[in-house]
Design an enzyme around this catalytic site. Structure first.
Site, PDB file in Angstrom:
ATOM      1  N   HIS A   1       0.827  -1.204   0.000  1.00 43.18           N
ATOM      2  CA  HIS A   1       0.000   0.000   0.000  1.00 43.18           C
ATOM      3  C   HIS A   1       0.864   1.257   0.000  1.00 43.18           C
ATOM      4  CE1 HIS A   1      -3.384  -2.619   0.833  1.00 43.18           C
ATOM      5  NE2 HIS A   1      -4.218  -1.590   0.908  1.00 43.18           N
TER       6      HIS A   1
ATOM      7  N   HIS B   1       0.962  -3.832   9.473  1.00 50.09           N
ATOM      8  CA  HIS B   1       2.350  -3.646   9.042  1.00 50.09           C
ATOM      9  C   HIS B   1       3.198  -3.117  10.183  1.00 50.09           C
ATOM     10  CE1 HIS B   1       2.575  -4.523   4.775  1.00 50.09           C
ATOM     11  NE2 HIS B   1       1.473  -3.841   4.549  1.00 50.09           N
TER      12      HIS B   1
END
Length: 233
Positions: A148, A197
Site C-alpha cells: 500500500h 504492518h
C-alpha cells in the site's frame, strides 16, 4: 579539470539532480530497512511505534474514537490495488484522449512495474505480518515492504508530477505535489494504525516507491530528450 567539472554541473538541471539524490536516498534507506526486517526478532523501533497506536496494555484496543478506525480503513483503501488500478486506468485513458501517449506510457510502466517489483520484494524478504497487536483489517500477503505504501507513493507521485506539467503556476504545482505526498503518507500511517504492518514495512515501501517513481520520471525525461518519446503527438 575544474572547468570540465563546472561545465558538467552546469549541464545538469536541478530537478534531475534532485531526482538522482532521491533515488540514491531511497535505495539506501530500503537496504537498511531490509536488514532490520530480516532480523530474528522485531526491533524496538517497530514494536514501540506499533504499540503507541494501542492503549497501554491493550493490544486489541486502538487509540482514538470509533470513527477514527473507520476513517483509517477508508484512507487505507486509497492504497488498495482496486483503487489504484481504477485511478491508473482512468488517468491513462484521459491522457490518450488528449493525445499524450508518452505520459500514458509512463503512468502504465510506473504503476505496473512497481506492482511487480513489490511482489518480488515481498517474496525475497519473506516477512510475516506483525502479531503484536490485533489486525483491524484482513490481510493475507507478506509484510515487507508495504505494498500500500509503495504503490500509493508510485501512483500518486507519478500522477502528481504529470498533473503539475499542465498547471499554469508554481504555487498550484506545489499544491498538487504536496497533496500527492500527503495522501501517500496518510496511507502508510493507516497501515500501522490498523496493525497490519510494522513501521519499517511502511518506511521501506515509501523508500522503494519514491525511488521507483523518480527512476521512471528520469527515464521518461531522458527518452523525451532523445525524442524516442514525445508529448506532442
Amino acid at each position: 579539470m575544474k572547468s570540465t567539472t563546472s561545465a558538467l554541473l552546469n549541464r545538469i538541471e536541478f530537478p534531475v539532480l534532485l531526482a538522482g539524490l532521491l533515488i540514491a536516498a531511497g535505495l539506501w534507506g530500503f537496504v537498511e530497512l531490509m536488514e532490520l526486517a530480516r532480523a530474528a526478532t522485531p526491533h524496538a523501533f517497530d514494536t514501540e511505534i506499533l504499540l503507541a497506536f494501542r492503549h497501554a496494555g491493550q493490544p486489541d484496543n486502538p487509540i482514538g474514537p470509533l470513527w477514527l478506525q473507520g476513517a483509517m480503513r477508508d484512507i487505507t483503501s486509497l492504497g488498495s490495488t482496486s483503487v489504484l488500478v481504477l485511478v491508473t486506468t482512468a488517468t491513462i485513458i484521459y491522457l490518450l484522449l488528449i493525445r499524450r501517449p508518452a505520459a500514458a506510457l509512463l503512468m502504465f510502466v510506473a504503476v505496473a512495474g512497481g506492482k511487480v517489483l513489490s511482489i518480488l520484494l515481498k517474496f525475497e524478504v519473506d516477512r510475516p505480518r506483525p502479531e503484536l497487536v490485533s489486525h483491524l483489517v484482513n490481510e493475507t500477503s507478506l509484510s515487507f515492504p508495504s505494498g500500500h505504501a509503495m504503490l500509493s507513493a508510485i501512483t500518486y507521485l507519478t500522477l502528481g508530477s504529470l498533473a503539475a506539467r499542465f498547471l499554469p503556476d508554481r504555487t498550484t504545482r506545489i499544491f498538487v505535489l504536496g497533496l500527492a505526498v500527503l495522501t501517500t503518507v496518510l496511507v502508510g500511517i493507516s497501515r500501522v494504525y490498523l496493525g497490519v504492518h510494522w513501521p519499517s514495512d511502511v518506511l521501506a515501501g515509501w523508500c522503494a516507491g519514491f525511488a521507483w517513481a523518480m527512476l521512471c520520471w528520469l527515464a521518461a525525461r531522458l527518452l523525451q530528450r532523445r525524442k524516442v518519446l514525445a508529448d506532442s503527438e
